[in-house]
Design a protein around this motif. Structure first.
Motif, mmCIF file in Angstrom:
data_model
loop_
_atom_site.group_PDB
_atom_site.id
_atom_site.type_symbol
_atom_site.label_atom_id
_atom_site.label_comp_id
_atom_site.label_asym_id
_atom_site.label_seq_id
_atom_site.Cartn_x
_atom_site.Cartn_y
_atom_site.Cartn_z
ATOM 1 N N GLU A 1 -5.318 53.810 15.186
ATOM 2 C CA GLU A 1 -3.996 53.561 15.746
ATOM 3 C C GLU A 1 -3.568 52.131 15.472
ATOM 4 N N VAL A 2 -2.370 51.995 14.965
ATOM 5 C CA VAL A 2 -1.786 50.685 14.705
ATOM 6 C C VAL A 2 -0.406 50.694 15.356
ATOM 7 N N PRO A 3 -0.120 49.722 16.207
ATOM 8 C CA PRO A 3 1.215 49.678 16.822
ATOM 9 C C PRO A 3 2.279 49.374 15.764
ATOM 10 N N ASP A 4 3.514 49.702 16.065
ATOM 11 C CA ASP A 4 4.617 49.467 15.129
ATOM 12 C C ASP A 4 4.652 48.029 14.629
ATOM 13 N N GLU A 5 4.399 47.079 15.532
ATOM 14 C CA GLU A 5 4.440 45.676 15.104
ATOM 15 C C GLU A 5 3.309 45.345 14.128
ATOM 16 N N GLY A 6 2.222 46.123 14.161
ATOM 17 C CA GLY A 6 1.141 45.926 13.197
ATOM 18 C C GLY A 6 1.592 46.226 11.774
ATOM 19 N N TYR A 7 2.424 47.259 11.622
ATOM 20 C CA TYR A 7 2.963 47.575 10.295
ATOM 21 C C TYR A 7 3.930 46.494 9.834
ATOM 22 N N GLU A 8 4.694 45.971 10.765
ATOM 23 C CA GLU A 8 5.627 44.892 10.425
ATOM 24 C C GLU A 8 4.862 43.648 9.974
ATOM 25 N N THR A 9 3.794 43.317 10.703
ATOM 26 C CA THR A 9 2.977 42.154 10.346
ATOM 27 C C THR A 9 2.318 42.358 8.987
ATOM 28 N N MET A 10 1.781 43.550 8.742
ATOM 29 C CA MET A 10 1.135 43.826 7.457
ATOM 30 C C MET A 10 2.148 43.750 6.320
ATOM 31 N N TRP A 11 3.329 44.310 6.518
ATOM 32 C CA TRP A 11 4.360 44.238 5.476
ATOM 33 C C TRP A 11 4.691 42.788 5.141
ATOM 34 N N ARG A 12 4.830 41.962 6.166
ATOM 35 C CA ARG A 12 5.119 40.541 5.950
ATOM 36 C C ARG A 12 3.991 39.885 5.158
ATOM 37 N N ARG A 13 2.750 40.155 5.525
ATOM 38 C CA ARG A 13 1.607 39.580 4.823
ATOM 39 C C ARG A 13 1.560 40.031 3.361
ATOM 40 N N LEU A 14 1.860 41.305 3.136
ATOM 41 C CA LEU A 14 1.869 41.816 1.764
ATOM 42 C C LEU A 14 2.964 41.157 0.935
ATOM 43 N N ARG A 15 4.121 40.982 1.531
ATOM 44 C CA ARG A 15 5.239 40.361 0.815
ATOM 45 C C ARG A 15 4.949 38.890 0.517
ATOM 46 N N GLU A 16 4.242 38.195 1.426
ATOM 47 C CA GLU A 16 3.867 36.801 1.171
ATOM 48 C C GLU A 16 2.847 36.722 0.033
ATOM 49 N N GLY A 17 1.921 37.682 -0.015
ATOM 50 C CA GLY A 17 0.946 37.752 -1.094
ATOM 51 C C GLY A 17 -0.056 36.622 -1.147
ATOM 52 N N THR A 18 -0.325 35.982 -0.005
ATOM 53 C CA THR A 18 -1.289 34.890 -0.010
ATOM 54 C C THR A 18 -2.657 35.326 0.508
ATOM 55 N N GLU A 19 -2.692 36.211 1.486
ATOM 56 C CA GLU A 19 -3.962 36.671 2.055
ATOM 57 C C GLU A 19 -4.326 38.065 1.567
ATOM 58 N N GLY B 1 1.796 56.122 -4.027
ATOM 59 C CA GLY B 1 0.472 55.619 -3.705
ATOM 60 C C GLY B 1 0.484 54.123 -3.475
ATOM 61 N N ILE B 2 -0.460 53.675 -2.647
ATOM 62 C CA ILE B 2 -0.583 52.244 -2.359
ATOM 63 C C ILE B 2 -2.053 51.849 -2.340
ATOM 64 N N ALA B 3 -2.290 50.605 -2.664
ATOM 65 C CA ALA B 3 -3.621 50.012 -2.529
ATOM 66 C C ALA B 3 -3.435 48.609 -1.962
ATOM 67 N N HIS B 4 -4.245 48.273 -0.980
ATOM 68 C CA HIS B 4 -4.247 46.927 -0.394
ATOM 69 C C HIS B 4 -5.581 46.286 -0.756
ATOM 70 N N TYR B 5 -5.551 45.039 -1.190
ATOM 71 C CA TYR B 5 -6.789 44.360 -1.566
ATOM 72 C C TYR B 5 -6.691 42.885 -1.226
ATOM 73 N N LEU B 6 -7.850 42.231 -1.220
ATOM 74 C CA LEU B 6 -7.903 40.801 -0.936
ATOM 75 C C LEU B 6 -9.073 40.187 -1.675
ATOM 76 N N PHE B 7 -9.010 38.890 -1.826
ATOM 77 C CA PHE B 7 -10.098 38.134 -2.463
ATOM 78 C C PHE B 7 -10.819 37.333 -1.386
ATOM 79 N N HIS B 8 -12.145 37.279 -1.500
ATOM 80 C CA HIS B 8 -12.950 36.532 -0.531
ATOM 81 C C HIS B 8 -14.289 36.180 -1.159
ATOM 82 N N SER B 9 -15.006 35.282 -0.526
ATOM 83 C CA SER B 9 -16.342 34.960 -1.014
ATOM 84 C C SER B 9 -17.355 35.855 -0.310
ATOM 85 N N THR B 10 -18.494 36.041 -0.963
ATOM 86 C CA THR B 10 -19.598 36.807 -0.382
ATOM 87 C C THR B 10 -20.843 35.943 -0.457
ATOM 88 N N ALA B 11 -21.922 36.483 0.025
ATOM 89 C CA ALA B 11 -23.181 35.739 -0.028
ATOM 90 C C ALA B 11 -23.617 35.480 -1.469
#
Length: 176
Positions: free
Chosen positions: A29-47, A61-71
Motif C-alpha cells: 500500500e502506498v498513499p496517494d502522496e507517495g505516488y506524487e513524491t515518487m513522480w517528483r523524484r523520477l522527474r528530478e532524476g537525481t536519486e 511498461g515502466i522500470a525504476h532504477y538507481l545507482f548506489h555503492s555496495t560492499a
C-alpha cells in the motif's frame, strides 16, 4: 514495435496506473502522496531514474532504477521496479526495459549482469527459475527469438509463447 525512453510530463497518469498495478501485485500500500513524491523524484532524476516503454505511442511498461555503492563495487545499478501492462506482455517489453537500464549502467562504465531476486523468480521463464531460489548472476545477452528464452550456457530453448508476467526485482550490477 516497442520504444523505450524517458518519462515525459504527460505520462503522469499512465505511469501512476502502471505503478499502482505493480504495487497492487506485491500487496504494497502506498498513499496517494507517495505516488506524487515518487513522480517528483523520477522527474528530478537525481536519486531514482525511470525508463518508459511505449507501444503504438501508449505507455505499456515502466522500470525504476538507481545507482548506489555496495560492499564490493563503488557503483552499482539496481533495477528496483519493473512492470508491464497485462495487455502488452509477451511482446518483449520487459526485455527492452531491462536492456535500457543495462545501457544506463554501461554508460557509467560497467558490464551489466542480472541477479535473480528470489521473491520474483516465479515470474521468470523456467530455465531462469532453476536453482532452488538461490540468487544467480546472468550476463545480459542479446534478446532471444520470439518464443524462445536463453537457457544455461546461453543456448536458446523453446518456451511457450503465451504472455508471462513481467514483474520482478532484478539487480543490474557492473564491474569496473
Amino acid at each position: 514495435m516497442i520504444e523505450t525512453g524517458s518519462l515525459a510530463p504527460g505520462d503522469r497518469a499512465a505511469w501512476e496506473a502502471l505503478a499502482r498495478g505493480y504495487k497492487t501485485f506485491y500487496r504494497t500500500e502506498v498513499p496517494d502522496e507517495g505516488y506524487e513524491t515518487m513522480w517528483r523524484r523520477l522527474r528530478e532524476g537525481t536519486e531514482v531514474h525511470a525508463v518508459a516503454a511505449r507501444a503504438e505511442g501508449r505507455l505499456v511498461g515502466i522500470a525504476h532504477y538507481l545507482f548506489h555503492s555496495t560492499a564490493w563495487t563503488a557503483d552499482s545499478c539496481y533495477l528496483e521496479d519493473l512492470y508491464v501492462d497485462e495487455a502488452a506482455r509477451g511482446r518483449g517489453v520487459a526485455r527492452a526495459l531491462i536492456e535500457r537500464v543495462a545501457d544506463a549502467a554501461r554508460e557509467r562504465g560497467g558490464r551489466p549482469s542480472l541477479l535473480d531476486h528470489p521473491g520474483g523468480q516465479r515470474h521468470r521463464p523456467g530455465p531462469v527459475r532453476q536453482g532452488g531460489g538461490v540468487p544467480r548472476v546472468h550476463p545480459l545477452r542479446p534478446p532471444p527469438r520470439v518464443g524462445a528464452v536463453r537457457g544455461r550456457g546461453g543456448h536458446t530453448v523453446r518456451s511457450s509463447t503465451a504472455p508471462r508476467p513481467a514483474r520482478f526485482h532484478t539487480f543490474v550490477r557492473f564491474t569496473p
